[in-house]
Enzyme design. Structure first.
Site, PDB file in Angstrom:
ATOM      1  N   GLU A 100      88.793 -57.137 -58.619  1.00 39.25           N
ATOM      2  CA  GLU A 100      89.763 -56.338 -58.198  1.00 39.25           C
ATOM      3  C   GLU A 100      91.257 -56.928 -57.947  1.00 39.25           C
ATOM      4  OE1 GLU A 100      91.260 -53.608 -58.454  1.00 39.25           O
ATOM      5  OE2 GLU A 100      90.592 -52.064 -57.253  1.00 39.25           O
ATOM      6  N   ASP A 101      92.245 -56.192 -58.004  1.00 37.87           N
ATOM      7  CA  ASP A 101      93.436 -56.838 -57.433  1.00 37.87           C
ATOM      8  C   ASP A 101      93.698 -57.228 -55.996  1.00 37.87           C
ATOM      9  OD1 ASP A 101      93.838 -54.094 -57.253  1.00 37.87           O
ATOM     10  OD2 ASP A 101      95.820 -54.089 -58.442  1.00 37.87           O
ATOM     11  N   ASP A 104      92.834 -52.118 -50.279  1.00 36.61           N
ATOM     12  CA  ASP A 104      93.918 -51.734 -49.226  1.00 36.61           C
ATOM     13  C   ASP A 104      92.920 -50.772 -48.361  1.00 36.61           C
ATOM     14  OD1 ASP A 104      96.040 -50.509 -48.031  1.00 36.61           O
ATOM     15  OD2 ASP A 104      96.917 -49.642 -49.982  1.00 36.61           O
ATOM     16  N   PHE A 154     103.671 -53.512 -49.469  1.00 35.18           N
ATOM     17  CA  PHE A 154     103.413 -53.318 -50.624  1.00 35.18           C
ATOM     18  C   PHE A 154     103.998 -54.559 -51.506  1.00 35.18           C
ATOM     19  CE2 PHE A 154     104.515 -51.618 -54.877  1.00 35.18           C
ATOM     20  CZ  PHE A 154     103.238 -50.861 -55.152  1.00 35.18           C
ATOM     21  N   ARG A 167     104.112 -56.205 -63.444  1.00 39.55           N
ATOM     22  CA  ARG A 167     102.788 -56.778 -63.550  1.00 39.55           C
ATOM     23  C   ARG A 167     102.616 -58.246 -64.111  1.00 39.55           C
ATOM     24  NH1 ARG A 167      99.031 -52.573 -62.737  1.00 39.55           N
ATOM     25  NH2 ARG A 167      99.570 -50.673 -63.487  1.00 39.55           N
TER      26      ARG A 167
HETATM   27  P1  5GP Z   1      92.576 -48.853 -51.898  1.00 39.81           P
HETATM   28  O1  5GP Z   1      91.700 -47.817 -52.712  1.00 39.81           O
HETATM   29  O2  5GP Z   1      91.848 -49.996 -51.438  1.00 39.81           O
HETATM   30  O3  5GP Z   1      93.314 -47.991 -51.098  1.00 39.81           O
HETATM   31  O4  5GP Z   1      93.769 -49.203 -53.216  1.00 39.81           O
HETATM   32  C1  5GP Z   1      93.256 -49.997 -54.216  1.00 39.81           C
HETATM   33  C2  5GP Z   1      94.385 -49.971 -55.255  1.00 39.81           C
HETATM   34  O5  5GP Z   1      95.574 -49.481 -54.752  1.00 39.81           O
HETATM   35  C3  5GP Z   1      94.388 -51.279 -55.895  1.00 39.81           C
HETATM   36  O6  5GP Z   1      93.607 -51.544 -56.642  1.00 39.81           O
HETATM   37  C4  5GP Z   1      96.171 -51.333 -56.139  1.00 39.81           C
HETATM   38  O7  5GP Z   1      95.933 -51.179 -57.583  1.00 39.81           O
HETATM   39  C5  5GP Z   1      96.691 -50.317 -55.452  1.00 39.81           C
HETATM   40  N1  5GP Z   1      97.472 -51.199 -54.232  1.00 39.81           N
HETATM   41  C6  5GP Z   1      96.861 -51.322 -52.805  1.00 39.81           C
HETATM   42  N2  5GP Z   1      97.889 -51.978 -52.242  1.00 39.81           N
HETATM   43  C7  5GP Z   1      98.673 -52.131 -53.026  1.00 39.81           C
HETATM   44  C8  5GP Z   1     100.025 -53.048 -53.158  1.00 39.81           C
HETATM   45  O8  5GP Z   1     100.567 -53.500 -52.005  1.00 39.81           O
HETATM   46  N3  5GP Z   1     100.754 -53.332 -54.137  1.00 39.81           N
HETATM   47  C9  5GP Z   1     100.636 -52.630 -55.378  1.00 39.81           C
HETATM   48  N4  5GP Z   1     101.339 -52.948 -56.518  1.00 39.81           N
HETATM   49  N5  5GP Z   1      99.268 -51.750 -55.274  1.00 39.81           N
HETATM   50  C10 5GP Z   1      98.599 -51.826 -54.568  1.00 39.81           C
END
Ligand code: 5GP
Length: 176
Positions: A100-101, A104, A154, A167
């Protein structure tokens, strides 16, 4: 918030990313010790990280791709995970590595881990994220492996987007 390329500051350079990815790959190579794995790349954000990471892994490996979304075009999560395409092969008895990237809130990670555990009896399940934003976590989940921790900003680049853009940046950037 609008993000312009000229406003971006480098948080992690291409060199820092590559050095750290090699370290994480070394740990994964030791963990799996030559056993076959299925690497599940979470599109779209993890594509750049995943392709760099798998090229450092030395076990027999198959790649699968799934697509989830939670952000839309804003810079904060919608709080709801959408499974855009979650078609997976039979993972019973397999070593599964989710790539996963960024973790959050943790909602996406939890959704995915629960989904795999509900549908398959995997041999092992590990979660590897490029970035860990621990401070914004809403559910109790931690990646087993991650490259860097980030605070509540972010970030874009290296697979992570803003409204679909950036990206392709070879570094992780942020707007101050
Ligand atoms: P979560 O479900 O953990 O809140 O968020 C996961 C997804 O939100 C990540 O896979 C990503 O795509 C997006 N995301 C969360 N934080 C960031 C950020 O700082 N920058 C970007 N570009 N995407 C984020």
């Amino acid at each position: 918030m609008e993000i312009k390329l000229e406003d971006l500051k480098v948080l992690y350079s291409q060199k820092q990313l590559h050095t750290k990815i090699k370290e994480v790959a070394k740990d994964l190579n030791e963990l799996y010790n030559g056993e076959e794995i299925i690497a599940v790349c979470v599109l779209k954000g993890a594509i750049v990280f995943a392709t760099d990471l798998v090229r450092e892994l030395n076990m027999p490996l198959k790649m699968e791709f799934i697509r989830l979304s939670s952000y839309g075009s804003s810079t904060t999560t919608s709080g709801k995970v959408n499974a855009v395409d979650i078609a997976l092969p039979d993972l019973n008895g397999k070593n599964v590595l989710i790539i996963e990237d960024i973790v959050d809130t943790g909602l996406t990670a939890k959704f995915l881990v629960d989904f795999i555990n509900m549908n398959f009896h995997v041999k092992t399940l590990k979660f590897c994220a490029l970035l860990d934003k621990k401070i914004t976590r809403k559910v109790d989940i931690e990646p087993d492996y991650y490259c860097f921790e980030v605070d509540n900003k972010f970030v874009v680049g290296y697979g992570l987007d803003y409204d679909g853009y950036y990206r392709n940046l070879p570094y992780i950037g942020y707007k101050e």
